[in-house]
Design an enzyme around this catalytic site. Structure first.
Site, PDB file in Angstrom:
ATOM      1  N   CYS A 145     -17.187  25.075   0.910  1.00 32.98           N
ATOM      2  CA  CYS A 145     -16.616  24.973   2.251  1.00 32.98           C
ATOM      3  C   CYS A 145     -16.042  23.583   2.491  1.00 32.98           C
ATOM      4  CB  CYS A 145     -17.680  25.260   3.308  1.00 32.98           C
ATOM      5  SG  CYS A 145     -18.353  26.933   3.246  1.00 32.98           S
ATOM      6  N   GLU A 164     -16.439  21.579   5.069  1.00 37.58           N
ATOM      7  CA  GLU A 164     -17.405  20.627   5.621  1.00 37.58           C
ATOM      8  C   GLU A 164     -18.223  19.972   4.512  1.00 37.58           C
ATOM      9  OE1 GLU A 164     -17.164  24.167   8.553  1.00 37.58           O
ATOM     10  OE2 GLU A 164     -16.950  23.825   6.398  1.00 37.58           O
TER      11      GLU A 164
END
Length: 157
Positions: free
Chosen positions: A72, A74
């Protein structure tokens, strides 16, 4: 039986209400969506983190045909910071996404559970809240720490 009521405070704002620092971070997250590799979901996510020393680092999602092997946006950004600036606290993260048509999402996109757990660890590691900006074209969520999104979090045991 006792009842436990949990409340979360999330500020809803527009781009014009962001500080210059927050606006730059959101712009970096939006730009990072264009560097995403998402041939399977076509859901392009960008993130940008601000370190306590003023350094800003981008991240974006990277998919793989073996789905658990992807990463991901993040975590991409947070792990890059850990590799490049291991002793510098992460102060803030901004997250933006483009839908399958390539348009920026109107509503803010929230981090997945795994990313939330990494954010909890980041807050714990540096002993300070990780401020979060979730961008959507209609509104931006400003959150003062990941525990707002994950109040009963798993930390060191």
């Amino acid at each position: 039986m006792e009842e436990l009521i949990l409340k979360s405070k999330i500020s809803v704002c527009q781009t014009a209400e962001l500080t210059d620092e927050e606006r730059k971070l959101v712009e970096m997250a939006i730009d990072s969506t264009s560097h995403s590799y998402a041939p399977y979901s076509r859901f392009h996510v960008g993130a940008a983190i601000l370190l306590s020393n003023g350094t800003m680092l981008p991240g974006c999602n990277q998919e793989n045909a073996a789905f658990p092997a992807g990463l991901c946006a993040e975590r991409s950004a947070i792990f890059a910071a850990g590799a490049q600036h291991p002793n510098t606290p992460v102060k803030m993260i901004a997250i933006a996404a483009r839908d399958t048509s390539g348009e920026l999402t109107q509503e803010p996109v929230s981090p997945c559970g795994t990313c939330r757990q990494v954010m909890i660890e980041t807050e714990t590691r540096y002993n300070q809240p990780l401020h979060i900006l979730l961008y959507g074209t209609k509104k931006i969520y400003r959150i003062e720490g990941i525990k707002t999104l994950m109040p009963l979090s798993f930390t060191e045991f």
